[in-house]
Design an enzyme around this catalytic site. Structure first.
Site, PDB file in Angstrom:
ATOM      1  N   LYS A 156       0.839  -1.210   0.000  1.00 24.21           N
ATOM      2  CA  LYS A 156       0.000   0.000   0.000  1.00 24.21           C
ATOM      3  C   LYS A 156       0.874   1.261   0.000  1.00 24.21           C
ATOM      4  CE  LYS A 156      -3.777   0.086   2.610  1.00 24.21           C
ATOM      5  NZ  LYS A 156      -4.837   0.392   3.611  1.00 24.21           N
TER       6      LYS A 156
ATOM      7  N   LYS B 130       3.614  -3.834  10.764  1.00 24.61           N
ATOM      8  CA  LYS B 130       2.374  -3.957  11.535  1.00 24.61           C
ATOM      9  C   LYS B 130       2.744  -4.517  12.897  1.00 24.61           C
ATOM     10  CE  LYS B 130      -2.102  -3.445  10.727  1.00 24.61           C
ATOM     11  NZ  LYS B 130      -2.724  -2.453   9.842  1.00 24.61           N
TER      12      LYS B 130
ATOM     13  N   THR C 101      -9.995   8.293   4.142  1.00 23.27           N
ATOM     14  CA  THR C 101     -10.108   7.075   3.333  1.00 23.27           C
ATOM     15  C   THR C 101     -11.349   7.139   2.433  1.00 23.27           C
ATOM     16  OG1 THR C 101      -8.913   5.851   5.007  1.00 23.27           O
ATOM     17  CG2 THR C 101     -10.194   4.547   3.446  1.00 23.27           C
TER      18      THR C 101
HETATM   19  P1  NAD Z   1     -15.759   1.460  11.673  1.00 23.80           P
HETATM   20  O1  NAD Z   1     -15.669   0.642  12.904  1.00 23.80           O
HETATM   21  O2  NAD Z   1     -15.879   2.935  11.782  1.00 23.80           O
HETATM   22  O3  NAD Z   1     -17.027   0.971  10.803  1.00 23.80           O
HETATM   23  C1  NAD Z   1     -17.234  -0.361  10.496  1.00 23.80           C
HETATM   24  C2  NAD Z   1     -18.741  -0.523  10.225  1.00 23.80           C
HETATM   25  O4  NAD Z   1     -18.948  -1.858   9.730  1.00 23.80           O
HETATM   26  C3  NAD Z   1     -19.634  -0.364  11.445  1.00 23.80           C
HETATM   27  O5  NAD Z   1     -20.727   0.419  11.103  1.00 23.80           O
HETATM   28  C4  NAD Z   1     -20.073  -1.801  11.754  1.00 23.80           C
HETATM   29  O6  NAD Z   1     -21.365  -1.851  12.340  1.00 23.80           O
HETATM   30  C5  NAD Z   1     -20.098  -2.379  10.368  1.00 23.80           C
HETATM   31  N1  NAD Z   1     -20.024  -3.835  10.305  1.00 23.80           N
HETATM   32  C6  NAD Z   1     -19.332  -4.689  11.090  1.00 23.80           C
HETATM   33  N2  NAD Z   1     -19.540  -5.958  10.685  1.00 23.80           N
HETATM   34  C7  NAD Z   1     -20.379  -5.889   9.614  1.00 23.80           C
HETATM   35  C8  NAD Z   1     -20.959  -6.847   8.750  1.00 23.80           C
HETATM   36  N3  NAD Z   1     -20.690  -8.146   8.896  1.00 23.80           N
HETATM   37  N4  NAD Z   1     -21.776  -6.415   7.757  1.00 23.80           N
HETATM   38  C9  NAD Z   1     -22.023  -5.095   7.592  1.00 23.80           C
HETATM   39  N5  NAD Z   1     -21.507  -4.145   8.379  1.00 23.80           N
HETATM   40  C10 NAD Z   1     -20.688  -4.539   9.380  1.00 23.80           C
HETATM   41  O7  NAD Z   1     -14.504   1.035  10.783  1.00 23.80           O
HETATM   42  P2  NAD Z   1     -13.836   1.841   9.589  1.00 23.80           P
HETATM   43  O8  NAD Z   1     -12.758   2.703  10.117  1.00 23.80           O
HETATM   44  O9  NAD Z   1     -14.921   2.428   8.762  1.00 23.80           O
HETATM   45  O10 NAD Z   1     -13.122   0.680   8.795  1.00 23.80           O
HETATM   46  C11 NAD Z   1     -13.856  -0.228   8.007  1.00 23.80           C
HETATM   47  C12 NAD Z   1     -12.890  -1.205   7.364  1.00 23.80           C
HETATM   48  O11 NAD Z   1     -11.969  -0.489   6.520  1.00 23.80           O
HETATM   49  C13 NAD Z   1     -12.018  -1.974   8.356  1.00 23.80           C
HETATM   50  O12 NAD Z   1     -11.816  -3.274   7.827  1.00 23.80           O
HETATM   51  C14 NAD Z   1     -10.704  -1.218   8.359  1.00 23.80           C
HETATM   52  O13 NAD Z   1      -9.605  -2.046   8.698  1.00 23.80           O
HETATM   53  C15 NAD Z   1     -10.628  -0.788   6.904  1.00 23.80           C
HETATM   54  N6  NAD Z   1      -9.836   0.415   6.669  1.00 23.80           N
HETATM   55  C16 NAD Z   1     -10.063   1.539   7.391  1.00 23.80           C
HETATM   56  C17 NAD Z   1      -9.333   2.685   7.108  1.00 23.80           C
HETATM   57  C18 NAD Z   1      -9.599   3.979   7.857  1.00 23.80           C
HETATM   58  O14 NAD Z   1      -9.036   4.994   7.471  1.00 23.80           O
HETATM   59  N7  NAD Z   1     -10.454   4.001   8.862  1.00 23.80           N
HETATM   60  C19 NAD Z   1      -8.350   2.678   6.119  1.00 23.80           C
HETATM   61  C20 NAD Z   1      -8.153   1.513   5.370  1.00 23.80           C
HETATM   62  C21 NAD Z   1      -8.914   0.388   5.664  1.00 23.80           C
END
Ligand code: NAD
Length: 374
Positions: free
Chosen positions: A71, A83, A155
């Site tokens: 990435k 990590k 993001t």
């Molecule tokens: P977050 O906790 O803010 O939101 C995650 C959402 O997913 C929540 O609303 C939760 O209720 C929902 N959820 C959980 N399980 C679910 C399911 N089985 N079906 C549908 N919805 C479900 O997390 P985030 O920061 O938005 O990150 C989301 C994903 O993106 C994670 O996998 C994270 O590792 C990845 N990510 C995040 C970032 C970042 O900048 N925050 C960057 C790259 C990747």
């Protein structure tokens, strides 16, 4: 030979790119057990999050560290990938968590080619404690010079940039596009918000509790309000309610998996109606599913190209840049990479994942050749 096999069993990713080092940390007096994998530092000190969970593993840590190498290289950042995982329940009482994170920071203090950031189970406050201990961390609170990447939607912004760059190759015009978001959290909400600025409308959203859809459009701000007060998207009303996994089959043009790994698999790709998929979560689709979708003419922008906005923002923060510089860098890098990946996909007959891997690996290898010891 035996050792070699063991290394391969432990790491799916042991090869000439890395890992550079693997460090097991055990400080029983502090209740600390952790692992740090610095995968590759050819482009500069590794940036990668610290994940806290009771059941994290070395293999998971190594795979995530490799994903960060690719990435960061794809984004052209002066950083390698790493990590760390800290064993523990992230919901432990705050004073206990503070002690644990401070002990962890001390333990990695000498590993100067690793810069820790937030990940699942850790947040800005944890990074502030780490910075206080060892003078380096990213993803810091605004009050100490951080750029709060989830609050500003770094993001999600990057996902919208990727969608804009993919308009021609995918044939999905953003103005009027119907969007479905799996996982209406920090990434999903901001992606929907920024896409709406291009004229797209959110027609379906899900979270862990369920899915809501409305072909006339869902109120994004109202959904965000409900989520921030601890509710679920299904509490919005004004739409059709269904099981959370129904989002995969939503009648939409753009699908954004932004929740969990492997949400899109070979067994459910047949139900997907979207023509463009923006991978917001890390590894939200299996490679076999991505290949099948590619065969059907669905454009899939791979995770480490589309969701790099967060780490680009972290890198800008680390180098003393401002929020507006972070947005500009995200826009420039993700637009350029999306365009290049989709152009290679067409010219070399590869999947976007294959093209993205090739692009990132070329950049890491070039950086390696520029170093005295690779
Ligand atoms: P977050 O906790 O803010 O939101 C995650 C959402 O997913 C929540 O609303 C939760 O209720 C929902 N959820 C959980 N399980 C679910 C399911 N089985 N079906 C549908 N919805 C479900 O997390 P985030 O920061 O938005 O990150 C989301 C994903 O993106 C994670 O996998 C994270 O590792 C990845 N990510 C995040 C970032 C970042 O900048 N925050 C960057 C790259 C990747």
């Amino acid at each position: 030979m035996k050792m070699e096999r063991l290394m391969h069993d432990v790491f799916d990713v042991t090869d000439e790119l890395g890992p550079d080092k693997v460090i097991h940390i055990s400080k029983p007096a502090a209740g600390l057990k952790a692992i740090l994998v610095v995968d590759n530092v050819a482009a500069g000190p590794a940036i990668g999050g610290a994940r806290m969970a009771p059941d994290v593993t070395l293999s998971e840590c190594a795979r995530l560290a490799r994903a960060m190498t690719l990435k960061n290289a794809a984004a052209g950042l002066p950083h390698g990938g790493g990590k760390s995982v800290v064993f523990g329940d992230p919901r432990m009482p705050s004073p206990q968590k503070e002690r644990l994170i401070r002990a962890f920071a001390q333990a990695i203090g000498q590993i100067e080619d690793y810069i820790v950031g937030p990940d699942m189970g850790t947040d800005e406050r944890c990074m502030a404690w780490a910075k206080d201990e060892i003078g380096r961390a990213v993803g810091l609170p605004r009050e100490i010079g951080g750029i709060p990447l989830d609050e500003i939607g770094a993001t999600g912004f990057g996902l919208a940039v990727a969608a804009a760059a993919a308009e021609d190759p995918s044939g999905v015009k953003l103005d009027g596009a119907r969007v479905a978001v799996q996982g209406f959290g920090a990434v999903g909400y901001h992606a929907a918000r920024f896409l709406a600025e291009h004229g797209a409308r959110l027609v379906a959203a899900s979270d862990s509790k369920g899915c809501i859809s409305n072909s006339s459009g869902l109120d994004i701000a109202a959904l965000a309000q409900i989520k921030s007060s601890g509710g679920s998207v299904v509490d919005l009303g004004k739409g059709d309610m269904s099981d959370r996994d129904a989002i995969i089959a939503a009648d939409c043009d753009i699908l954004i998996p932004a929740a969990r790994p492997d949400a899109i698999r070979e067994d459910n790709t047949g139900a997907i109606r979207a023509r463009l998929i923006l991978e917001g979560a890390n590894i939200p689709a299996t490679e076999a599913a991505e290949r099948r979708l590619h065969g059907r003419g669905v454009t899939v922008i791979p995770d480490f190209i589309a969701n790099a906005g967060g780490v680009i923002c972290a890198s800008i923060e680390y180098h003393g840049g401002s929020e507006s510089q972070a947005f500009a860098a995200i826009e420039e890098k993700i637009a350029r990479n999306t365009t290049e990946v989709l152009a290679r996909t067409k010219s070399a007959g590869m999947t976007p994942r294959g093209a993205a891997d090739a692009l990132a690996q070329e950049r890491v290898r070039t950086a390696q050749h520029l170093r005295r010891f690779g």
